[in-house]
Design a protein around this motif. Sequence first.
Motif, short mmCIF file in Angstrom:
data_model
loop_
_atom_site.label_atom_id
_atom_site.label_comp_id
_atom_site.label_asym_id
_atom_site.label_seq_id
_atom_site.Cartn_x
_atom_site.Cartn_y
_atom_site.Cartn_z
N ILE A 1 33.60 40.81 46.13
CA ILE A 1 33.74 41.43 44.81
C ILE A 1 34.61 42.67 44.89
CG2 ILE A 1 32.49 42.63 42.97
CD1 ILE A 1 30.13 40.76 43.49
N THR A 2 34.35 43.49 45.91
CA THR A 2 35.13 44.73 46.09
C THR A 2 36.60 44.43 46.30
OG1 THR A 2 33.19 45.82 47.08
CG2 THR A 2 35.35 46.82 47.46
N ASN A 3 36.91 43.47 47.17
CA ASN A 3 38.29 43.12 47.45
C ASN A 3 39.00 42.56 46.23
OD1 ASN A 3 38.04 43.90 50.12
ND2 ASN A 3 37.51 41.85 50.85
N THR A 4 38.29 41.75 45.45
CA THR A 4 38.88 41.16 44.24
C THR A 4 39.27 42.25 43.25
OG1 THR A 4 37.57 39.14 44.50
CG2 THR A 4 38.52 39.56 42.33
N ILE A 5 38.39 43.23 43.07
CA ILE A 5 38.68 44.33 42.13
C ILE A 5 39.82 45.20 42.65
CG2 ILE A 5 37.74 46.43 41.09
CD1 ILE A 5 35.03 45.06 40.95
N GLN A 6 39.82 45.46 43.95
CA GLN A 6 40.86 46.32 44.53
C GLN A 6 42.24 45.67 44.46
OE1 GLN A 6 39.43 47.15 48.49
NE2 GLN A 6 38.22 48.93 47.82
N ILE A 7 42.28 44.35 44.65
CA ILE A 7 43.57 43.65 44.68
C ILE A 7 44.10 43.36 43.27
CG2 ILE A 7 44.73 41.50 45.35
CD1 ILE A 7 42.82 41.41 47.76
N TRP A 8 43.20 42.87 42.39
CA TRP A 8 43.63 42.40 41.07
C TRP A 8 43.31 43.36 39.94
CZ3 TRP A 8 46.76 38.33 41.16
CH2 TRP A 8 46.69 37.47 42.25
N ASN A 9 42.61 44.46 40.25
CA ASN A 9 42.29 45.47 39.25
C ASN A 9 41.61 44.86 38.01
OD1 ASN A 9 43.35 47.52 40.88
ND2 ASN A 9 45.42 47.20 40.09
N TYR A 10 42.18 45.08 36.81
CA TYR A 10 41.53 44.62 35.58
C TYR A 10 41.42 43.09 35.53
CZ TYR A 10 42.60 49.39 34.13
OH TYR A 10 42.69 50.76 34.06
N TRP A 11 42.44 42.41 35.98
CA TRP A 11 42.41 40.95 36.00
C TRP A 11 41.33 40.45 36.96
CZ3 TRP A 11 44.25 38.50 32.13
CH2 TRP A 11 45.38 38.97 31.46
N GLY A 12 41.12 41.18 38.04
CA GLY A 12 40.07 40.81 38.97
C GLY A 12 38.69 40.96 38.36
N ILE A 13 38.50 42.03 37.57
CA ILE A 13 37.22 42.24 36.89
C ILE A 13 36.98 41.12 35.88
CG2 ILE A 13 35.97 43.77 35.32
CD1 ILE A 13 37.57 46.10 36.62
N ALA A 14 38.01 40.80 35.09
CA ALA A 14 37.88 39.72 34.11
C ALA A 14 37.56 38.39 34.80
CB ALA A 14 39.17 39.60 33.29
N LEU A 15 38.23 38.13 35.92
CA LEU A 15 37.99 36.89 36.65
C LEU A 15 36.57 36.82 37.18
CD1 LEU A 15 38.95 34.27 38.02
CD2 LEU A 15 39.75 35.66 39.95
N LEU A 16 36.09 37.91 37.74
CA LEU A 16 34.73 37.94 38.29
C LEU A 16 33.68 37.72 37.20
CD1 LEU A 16 35.08 40.91 40.79
CD2 LEU A 16 34.65 38.52 41.39
N MET A 17 33.87 38.35 36.04
CA MET A 17 32.91 38.18 34.95
C MET A 17 33.00 36.78 34.35
SD MET A 17 30.95 40.71 34.78
CE MET A 17 30.16 40.51 33.18
N PHE A 18 34.17 36.20 34.37
CA PHE A 18 34.32 34.81 33.95
C PHE A 18 33.54 33.89 34.88
CE2 PHE A 18 36.61 30.78 34.61
CZ PHE A 18 36.51 30.24 33.34
N LEU A 19 33.71 34.09 36.18
CA LEU A 19 33.01 33.27 37.16
C LEU A 19 31.51 33.51 37.13
CD1 LEU A 19 35.44 33.59 40.22
CD2 LEU A 19 35.17 31.63 38.68
N GLU A 20 31.09 34.74 36.81
CA GLU A 20 29.67 35.07 36.74
C GLU A 20 28.97 34.25 35.68
OE1 GLU A 20 26.29 37.18 34.82
OE2 GLU A 20 28.33 37.10 34.02
N ASN A 21 29.69 33.91 34.60
CA ASN A 21 29.12 33.08 33.55
C ASN A 21 29.03 31.62 33.96
OD1 ASN A 21 28.80 34.46 30.62
ND2 ASN A 21 30.34 35.54 31.81
N LEU A 22 29.89 31.20 34.87
CA LEU A 22 29.87 29.81 35.33
C LEU A 22 28.91 29.63 36.50
CD1 LEU A 22 33.66 28.85 35.23
CD2 LEU A 22 31.93 28.60 33.46
N PHE A 23 28.82 30.64 37.32
CA PHE A 23 27.99 30.58 38.52
C PHE A 23 27.03 31.77 38.52
CE2 PHE A 23 32.21 28.89 39.49
CZ PHE A 23 31.89 27.59 39.83
#
Length: 207
Positions: free
Chosen positions: A5-27
């Motif tokens: 989670i930390t790496n995703t946010i650090q690398i993709w910033n806002y898009w990483g946060i959106a992606l993680l929350m999208f995946l959180e709804n699926l998984f």
Amino acid sequence: MLEWITNTIQIWNYWGIALLMFLENLFPPIPSELIMPLAGFTASPYQPGGAKLNVFGVFFAGLLGSVVGALIWYYPGKFFSERRLKTLADKYGKWIAISSKDISKATRWFNSQGRKAVLIGRLVPGIRTVISVPAGISNMPLLPFIFYTTLGSAAWVGLLTYSGYVLGSQYELVDNYLAPVSKIVLGILVLAFVGWVLKRRRKRTRS
């Protein structure tokens, strides 16, 4: 998972946060209680080196991912029967921690509360992911669904973001604080559902 989670946010910033929350709804095993507080922490001026992201950008990125993720569950409910979805959940749901019992619980809650169940359900762990399914099954119009989903998601994402922003490096404590609150909210919802069932039985008895 925290490192990912930390790496995703650090690398993709806002898009990483959106992606993680999208995946959180699926998984559901991916916890929003960790994603958004950590994202909020990256916007905190108290962290070493100062804020890396804007807190409002963090909030809207999380909200976007959450709403889009909710739509993914809405459409299966709209195009498949409840029985079919339960069968699929029992067969494949173990991969995403969703069972037919989860769908039944969300459906009963939706039937008792109507459209506002979508708003309230987005605030309750264990229900927030699958509340979209009965909304689709009942053919709830898309625009009201998006409206209530956005309101509920905004409250949840905002709370988590602000918690991480305020707690700073102690953002992991958010889950500890929310756990008892979530249980209380869930208990209130159960009592409301029981009251609804008793009320309907009384009406049937009188008629």
